[in-house]
Design a protein around this motif. Structure first.
Motif, PDB file in Angstrom:
ATOM      1  N   MET A 260       0.830  -1.206   0.000  1.00 42.47           N
ATOM      2  CA  MET A 260       0.000   0.000   0.000  1.00 42.47           C
ATOM      3  C   MET A 260       0.862   1.252   0.000  1.00 42.47           C
ATOM      4  O   MET A 260       0.518   2.260  -0.643  1.00 42.47           O
ATOM      5  CB  MET A 260      -0.929  -0.017   1.218  1.00 42.47           C
ATOM      6  N   PHE A 261       1.975   1.220   0.695  1.00 45.05           N
ATOM      7  CA  PHE A 261       2.903   2.347   0.730  1.00 45.05           C
ATOM      8  C   PHE A 261       3.443   2.626  -0.680  1.00 45.05           C
ATOM      9  O   PHE A 261       3.423   3.769  -1.161  1.00 45.05           O
ATOM     10  CB  PHE A 261       4.043   2.031   1.701  1.00 45.05           C
ATOM     11  N   VAL A 262       3.917   1.583  -1.332  1.00 42.05           N
ATOM     12  CA  VAL A 262       4.472   1.740  -2.671  1.00 42.05           C
ATOM     13  C   VAL A 262       3.386   2.174  -3.657  1.00 42.05           C
ATOM     14  O   VAL A 262       3.601   3.046  -4.517  1.00 42.05           O
ATOM     15  CB  VAL A 262       5.132   0.417  -3.117  1.00 42.05           C
ATOM     16  N   PHE A 263       2.217   1.585  -3.544  1.00 39.75           N
ATOM     17  CA  PHE A 263       1.124   1.913  -4.461  1.00 39.75           C
ATOM     18  C   PHE A 263       0.695   3.371  -4.299  1.00 39.75           C
ATOM     19  O   PHE A 263       0.397   4.058  -5.293  1.00 39.75           O
ATOM     20  CB  PHE A 263      -0.057   0.977  -4.192  1.00 39.75           C
ATOM     21  N   TYR A 264       0.665   3.866  -3.074  1.00 34.04           N
ATOM     22  CA  TYR A 264       0.238   5.243  -2.828  1.00 34.04           C
ATOM     23  C   TYR A 264       1.183   6.227  -3.515  1.00 34.04           C
ATOM     24  O   TYR A 264       0.739   7.138  -4.230  1.00 34.04           O
ATOM     25  CB  TYR A 264       0.191   5.504  -1.324  1.00 34.04           C
ATOM     26  N   TYR A 265       2.468   6.053  -3.300  1.00 33.16           N
ATOM     27  CA  TYR A 265       3.418   6.990  -3.900  1.00 33.16           C
ATOM     28  C   TYR A 265       3.562   6.766  -5.406  1.00 33.16           C
ATOM     29  O   TYR A 265       3.936   7.691  -6.141  1.00 33.16           O
ATOM     30  CB  TYR A 265       4.770   6.895  -3.206  1.00 33.16           C
ATOM     31  N   GLY A 266       3.258   5.576  -5.883  1.00 34.21           N
ATOM     32  CA  GLY A 266       3.198   5.378  -7.319  1.00 34.21           C
ATOM     33  C   GLY A 266       2.069   6.177  -7.954  1.00 34.21           C
ATOM     34  O   GLY A 266       2.208   6.733  -9.051  1.00 34.21           O
ATOM     35  N   LEU A 267       0.932   6.265  -7.246  1.00 34.81           N
ATOM     36  CA  LEU A 267      -0.171   7.097  -7.727  1.00 34.81           C
ATOM     37  C   LEU A 267       0.170   8.576  -7.637  1.00 34.81           C
ATOM     38  O   LEU A 267      -0.221   9.370  -8.502  1.00 34.81           O
ATOM     39  CB  LEU A 267      -1.434   6.799  -6.924  1.00 34.81           C
ATOM     40  N   MET A 268       0.887   8.967  -6.581  1.00 33.55           N
ATOM     41  CA  MET A 268       1.252  10.379  -6.451  1.00 33.55           C
ATOM     42  C   MET A 268       2.152  10.842  -7.581  1.00 33.55           C
ATOM     43  O   MET A 268       2.180  12.033  -7.917  1.00 33.55           O
ATOM     44  CB  MET A 268       1.965  10.617  -5.110  1.00 33.55           C
ATOM     45  N   ALA A 269       2.879   9.916  -8.198  1.00 36.82           N
ATOM     46  CA  ALA A 269       3.749  10.306  -9.305  1.00 36.82           C
ATOM     47  C   ALA A 269       2.957  10.846 -10.486  1.00 36.82           C
ATOM     48  O   ALA A 269       3.494  11.599 -11.309  1.00 36.82           O
ATOM     49  CB  ALA A 269       4.594   9.105  -9.748  1.00 36.82           C
ATOM     50  N   ASP A 270       1.669  10.501 -10.591  1.00 37.20           N
ATOM     51  CA  ASP A 270       0.863  10.986 -11.707  1.00 37.20           C
ATOM     52  C   ASP A 270       0.566  12.477 -11.598  1.00 37.20           C
ATOM     53  O   ASP A 270       0.162  13.088 -12.597  1.00 37.20           O
ATOM     54  CB  ASP A 270      -0.460  10.218 -11.769  1.00 37.20           C
ATOM     55  N   ILE A 271       0.708  13.068 -10.424  1.00 41.25           N
ATOM     56  CA  ILE A 271       0.437  14.499 -10.287  1.00 41.25           C
ATOM     57  C   ILE A 271       1.700  15.275  -9.938  1.00 41.25           C
ATOM     58  O   ILE A 271       1.630  16.460  -9.611  1.00 41.25           O
ATOM     59  CB  ILE A 271      -0.633  14.757  -9.201  1.00 41.25           C
ATOM     60  N   THR A 272       2.844  14.595  -9.981  1.00 39.36           N
ATOM     61  CA  THR A 272       4.101  15.258  -9.629  1.00 39.36           C
ATOM     62  C   THR A 272       4.709  15.890 -10.873  1.00 39.36           C
ATOM     63  O   THR A 272       5.006  15.193 -11.845  1.00 39.36           O
ATOM     64  CB  THR A 272       5.090  14.248  -9.027  1.00 39.36           C
TER      65      THR A 272
END
Length: 531
Positions: A260-272
Motif C-alpha cells: 500500500m505504501f508503494v502503491f500510494y506513492y506510485g499514484l502520487m507520481a501521476d500528479i508530480t
C-alpha cells in the motif's frame, strides 16, 4: 458556468436523508453478515456438498435479483447534456444489484477461501461472463419478450467485453513484461541481493529514512512509467527490502502495508511535475498551465502524504489485527479525526487562521491519533520477552488471530550475523486436536503455520520453514536460533486511552479559535484568492 444536476425526486428533509442513509448502511451490513454466515455455516454443516449448495443459492439469488430488476424499466443509456437530471438512488441501484455478484465472488475467494489472486479473478470473470450471457434472456423471459434475440445480444455483449478487455490489457501486459525484464535482470545479475545492503547503507539502518528513500524512488520512477509498472517494479524490488530491514530494527511490517505504501506513492507520481500525466489531463479540462496545476496538486496531496508512513508503523489503519467491532470504531474514528487535524495543521486553518502554537498542537494530536502505541510503549511495552524453551507454551496459549512473535539470530547469505524480529499468525487447533497437552498443541499450531523447530535444552533452532507459507513470506529463516519469544504484556493498558488527551487538545484549539471567530474580524476572500 457548470450547473449541478437536478434531482428527479422531490427534496427530502434532513430526517428523511439520515433515515435513508442509516437504513442503507444497516441493510448492507446485515446482508453482508447473512451471506458470510450462510456460506461459512454451509461449509461447516455440509463440507462435501457445500460447493453445490452455495452455487445453487447463488444462482437463485441471481435469478431473484434479475426478476426484481425486470419489473422496472431499464436506465437510459445516455444522459441529456442540456438538461441533466440526477436519478434517484434506489431505482438506479436495484436495476443492477446482480452486477455485485462477481465482486462478491472475488472478495470471498480472496478473503474466505484464501485462493490466489489470479484464481480469484478467474472465477470472478467466469461469473461476469455468465451474467452477461444470461441477463438479457432472463429479463426477456420475465417481461414476456422474445428470448432468442435477447440471448444473441447477450452473446454479443460477452464477446464485446472480451475484446475490450483484451485491448485494455495490452498496455498493462507491456508494462508487466517490461517490468519483468527489469526484475529478471536484477535477479539474475545478483543486484537484487545487494539491494538490501544499498538501502541500509543509504538509510543508515533507520526505517524512517529508508521509507523516505523508497517514496522518493517511487516518485522518480513514476515520472516516466505507468502506475501499474511502477507499482510492480517497486513492490517486487523494495517490498522485501522494507520488510527485512524493519525486522532487523525490531519492527514487524506486514507485507500488505508495504504494498500500500508503494502503491500510494506510485499514484502520487501521476500528479508530480514536470511529467505528471494526470496534470496534463486536468490542464486540458481546465484550460490552465499544466505545471501550475501540478504544483497545486502536489500541495493538496502532500497533506495526505503522511498516511502511507502510518500504514507501516500502525497496521491497524489497514484493519490488520483488529479483534472487535468497538476497536474497529476506535480506529476508524481516530483515523478520520487525525486526518482532519493534519489537514488543519498543514493548511494553517481550522475555524480561523491558526497560530504557530496551534499548528504544533494539531501535529501533536495527529501523531497521538495515528500512533497511540508509540506513547503507550513508554509506559508499558507491548511484548515481554520469555525464554526460548517456553516457545511451545506461548504458541499453545496464543489467542486465534494474534501474531506469534519471536526474535531470531543467525547468519545471512553474505556471512553477516544478524538479529531480527519476525512474526506470523498461527492457525487455531483442528476440532479433533483440542485434547492435546500444551507441548503438543504448541507444536501442532506451529507445524500448521509451516514452522518446524528443534529444541536442545534451553536452545531452540528453526529446523524448517515450509515453502510458500506465511512464515516464509514473513522472514522466518531456516537454521536460525530463537533467542527470545515475545509474549503479550497483560499489564499494558489499552493504547486507545491516548485518544483522550489528543481529543482534548483538538477541543481546546477549537474552543480558542471559536472565541477569536466571535471577537476578531475575519478576512473576506475574493474570487481567485487563497488563504
Amino acid at each position: 458556468g457548470i450547473q449541478p444536476m437536478m434531482a428527479a425526486a422531490t427534496p427530502r428533509t434532513l430526517i428523511q436523508k439520515v433515515a435513508r442513509i442509516g437504513m442503507g448502511v444497516s441493510g448492507t451490513l446485515i446482508v453482508i453478515a447473512a451471506i458470510y454466515w450462510i456460506g461459512v455455516g454451509t461449509q461447516r454443516l455440509f463440507p462435501q456438498q457445500a460447493f453445490g449448495i452455495l452455487v445453487t443459492l447463488l444462482a437463485l439469488l441471481y435469478v431473484g435479483l434479475v426478476w426484481m430488476a425486470s419489473r422496472h424499466p431499464d436506465l437510459p443509456d445516455t444522459v441529456s447534456v442540456t438538461d441533466p437530471v440526477r436519478p434517484d438512488v434506489w431505482p438506479t441501484v436495484r436495476t443492477g444489484l446482480f452486477f455485485l455478484i462477481p465482486i462478491g465472488i472475488l472478495v470471498w475467494s480472496l478473503t474466505i477461501e484464501r485462493l490466489s489472486p489470479g484464481l480469484s479473478a478467474f472465477w470472478a470473470v467466469v461469473a461476469m461472463l455468465v451474467l452477461m450471457v444470461t441477463r438479457r434472456p432472463l429479463q426477456a423471459f420475465f417481461r414476456q419478450q422474445q428470448i432468442s434475440a435477447a440471448f444473441v445480444q447477450g452473446l454479443r455483449d460477452a464477446i464485446d467485453g472480451l475484446q475490450a478487455g483484451a485491448r485494455n490489457m495490452i498496455g498493462i501486459a507491456l508494462a508487466c513484461g517490461t517490468a519483468g525484464l527489469i526484475v529478471g535482470a536484477i535477479t539474475l545479475t545478483g543486484l537484487g541481493l545487494r539491494m538490501t545492503a544499498f538501502v541500509e547503507l543509504v538509510s543508515m539502518g533507520n526505517v524512517l529514512l529508508m521509507l523516505g528513500f523508497t517514496a522518493l524512488v517511487c516518485l522518480i520512477l513514476g515520472l516516466g512509467m505507468p502506475t501499474t509498472a511502477n507499482y510492480i517494479l517497486m513492490a517486487t524490488l523494495m517490498a522485501p527490502v522494507v520488510v527485512e530491514l524493519g525486522a532487523q530494527n525490531g519492527l514487524i511490517i506486514p507485507l500488505i502495508a508495504v504494498h500500500m505504501f508503494v502503491f500510494y506513492y506510485g499514484l502520487m507520481a501521476d500528479i508530480t511535475p514536470p511529467v505528471g500525466l494526470a496534470t496534463f489531463a486536468a490542464a486540458a479540462i481546465a484550460g490552465e498551465d499544466p505545471l501550475r496545476i501540478g504544483i497545486q496538486g502536489v500541495k493538496y496531496a502532500m497533506r495526505t502524504a503522511v498516511l502511507p508512513f502510518m500504514f507501516i508503523f500502525n497496521p491497524l489503519l489497514l484493519l490488520i489485527g483488529i479483534d472487535s467491532w468497538y476497536e474497529l470504531v476506535f480506529v476508524v474514528v481516530g483515523s478520520i479525526i487525525g486526518s482532519l487535524a493534519f489537514a488543519a495543521a498543514t493548511m494553517g486553518w481550522m475555524r480561523v487562521k491558526s497560530k504557530p502554537i496551534e499548528i504544533i498542537l494539531c501535529l501533536v494530536a495527529t501523531f497521538m491519533l495515528f500512533r497511540p502505541d508509540w506513547f503507550m510503549d513508554y509506559y508499558q511495552p507491548k511484548y515481554l520477552s520469555v525464554a526460548p524453551s517456553q516457545i511451545y507454551e506461548v504458541a499453545a496459549d496464543l489467542a486465534p488471530g494474534k501474531r506469534f512473535v519471536v526474535e531470531i539470530e543467525g547468519m545471512n547469505l553474505e556471512g553477516d550475523e544478524l538479529r531480527k524480529t519476525v512474526g506470523t499468525v498461527l492457525p487455531p487447533l483442528p476440532e479433533g486436536a483440542t485434547d492435546l497437552d500444551t507441548q503438543a498443541a504448541g507444536r501442532k499450531r506451529l507445524a500448521d503455520a509451516g514452522i518446524g523447530l528443534m529444541a536442545f535444552g534451553d536452545m531452540v533452532q528453526i529446523s524448517n520453514i515450509s515453502f510458500g507459507s506465511q512464515a516464509r513470506r514473513a522472514g522466518w529463516e531456516q537454521g536460525w536460533d530463537v533467542v527470545a519469544v515475545k509474549q503479550l504484556n497483560p499489564q499494558r493498558p489499552s493504547e486507545y486511552l491516548v485518544y483522550i488527551p489528543a481529543l482534548l487538545i483538538l477541543w481546546l484549539i477549537w474552543w480558542r479559535q471559536g472565541a477569536r471567530l466571535r471577537t476578531e474580524p475575519q478576512p473576506v476572500l475574493q474570487a481567485g484568492q487563497s488563504i
